[in-house]
Scaffold this motif. Structure first.
Motif, mmCIF file in Angstrom:
data_model
loop_
_atom_site.group_PDB
_atom_site.id
_atom_site.type_symbol
_atom_site.label_atom_id
_atom_site.label_comp_id
_atom_site.label_asym_id
_atom_site.label_seq_id
_atom_site.Cartn_x
_atom_site.Cartn_y
_atom_site.Cartn_z
ATOM 1 N N GLU A 9 -5.386 9.297 10.101
ATOM 2 C CA GLU A 9 -4.142 9.527 9.571
ATOM 3 C C GLU A 9 -3.750 8.023 8.661
ATOM 4 N N HIS A 10 -3.004 8.281 7.622
ATOM 5 C CA HIS A 10 -2.606 7.089 6.789
ATOM 6 C C HIS A 10 -1.135 6.930 6.696
ATOM 7 N N ILE A 11 -0.777 5.849 7.365
ATOM 8 C CA ILE A 11 0.812 5.537 7.504
ATOM 9 C C ILE A 11 1.227 4.326 6.690
ATOM 10 N N VAL A 12 1.869 4.514 5.860
ATOM 11 C CA VAL A 12 2.443 3.596 4.789
ATOM 12 C C VAL A 12 3.836 3.304 4.978
ATOM 13 N N ILE A 13 4.114 2.047 5.541
ATOM 14 C CA ILE A 13 5.584 1.610 5.544
ATOM 15 C C ILE A 13 5.994 0.702 4.421
ATOM 16 N N ASP A 14 6.880 1.039 3.586
ATOM 17 C CA ASP A 14 7.198 0.651 2.244
ATOM 18 C C ASP A 14 8.530 -0.161 2.455
ATOM 19 N N GLY A 15 8.741 -1.321 2.059
ATOM 20 C CA GLY A 15 10.102 -2.081 2.108
ATOM 21 C C GLY A 15 10.916 -1.635 0.952
#
Length: 301
Positions: A9-15
């Motif tokens: 799984e690819h999790i992206v946390i963008d600010g």
């Protein structure tokens, strides 16, 4: 995306980016195992903890904006953990690239050594570090007080609790450029590194054989970030930190201390030409490039 191991799984946390990040993420939602959120946060450490809390996989690693995994890296990692079920975390080799993606150095950290990790700064690169999901549940997550050396702190805490396992494979690449945090904010990195050492040497689980090396660890920290400040032209900060390096470990015959003495004299004489880490780094670059001419890396996920 160019990995042969597809169970991930690819999790992206963008600010809350204001560029084209959101449109790019949306374009992959229906054809890629992607989870993402975009909202203001309290910095990189808070974002990492958020990602860790969302992760469902058995093995976890993280990438920052200038990092990438090498092809087949996830396959190597999954196979290694499968064959070594007792191992809690592993790390491998990495490439450093310039902004144009030309490789200029390969980092091969070698077998795990907790004293070296603490006393000679982080000698493995964080993008090539992977750990089982239960590890942060045992040692705690990312320290939100840290904004620069949160990976160093986390890896030290892993190393105190579980021995790291080295695999001689190049797992990641890290792109260096003028605006990346490592190159542009050396003084802040140095302050975070001192905080991390203070935490480490107050950790009751730290082995006594390493606790006795506290002065050595602080001396190298002062030398490392003082040298980086010198290379960046922050001479007042560099002088202060290089002098503290000598105060902490005052044996003049050590190569590190000789380099610090020469650098301090160089600054007091206002020559400002001797940069010890830069000298060593360029020598490593020449050696690598003589062996691997014009090596480039395509920038993919």
């Amino acid at each position: 995306m160019k990995q042969d191991h597809k169970s991930f799984e690819h999790i992206v946390i963008d600010g809350a980016s204001t560029d084209n990040t959101i449109n790019v993420l949306r374009s992959y939602e229906n054809k890629y195992p992607l989870k993402w959120i975009s909202r203001p946060d309290g910095g990189q450490s808070e974002a990492l903890n958020q990602g860790l809390s969302m992760a469902k996989g058995d093995i976890i690693g993280w990438l920052n904006a200038d990092d990438m995994y090498m092809p087949k890296a996830l396959g190597y990692i999954a196979e290694h953990f499968k064959n070594q079920p007792e191992k809690a975390w592993l790390y491998g080799n990495s490439y450093w690239t310039e902004e144009n993606r030309c490789v200029f150095i390969q980092r091969k950290p070698g077998p795990f050594d907790l004293k070296k990790l603490i006393c000679c700064y982080q000698y493995m690169d964080q993008p090539s570090v992977f750990f089982r999901r239960h590890v942060p549940e045992i040692i705690g997550g990312i320290d939100n007080q840290l904004h620069y050396t949160m990976d160093y702190d986390f890896i030290i805490r892993m190393g105190i609790r579980f021995p790291g396992d080295y695999i001689n494979k190049t797992l990641s690449a890290y792109r260096l450029h003028a605006n990346c945090k490592l190159m542009s904010q050396q003084t802040a990195f140095g302050q975070d590194a001192l905080y991390t050492l203070a935490k480490t040497f107050s950790n009751p689980d730290l082995p006594n054989r390493i606790r006795r090396s506290e002065n050595q660890a602080y001396s190298y920290c002062y030398f490392l970030w003082g040298s980086k400040a010198l290379a960046a032209g922050h001479y007042k900060f560099a002088r202060h930190w290089l002098i503290n390096a000598l105060k902490r470990d005052p044996y003049p015959w050590k190569p590190k201390n000789l380099a610090a003495i020469v650098a301090i004299l160089d600054m007091f004489l206002r020559i400002n030409r001797y940069k010890p880490l830069e000298f060593t780094f360029k020598r490593q670059q020449r050696k690598f490039r003589n062996r691997h001419k014009n090596m480039r890396i395509d920038w993919f996920l």
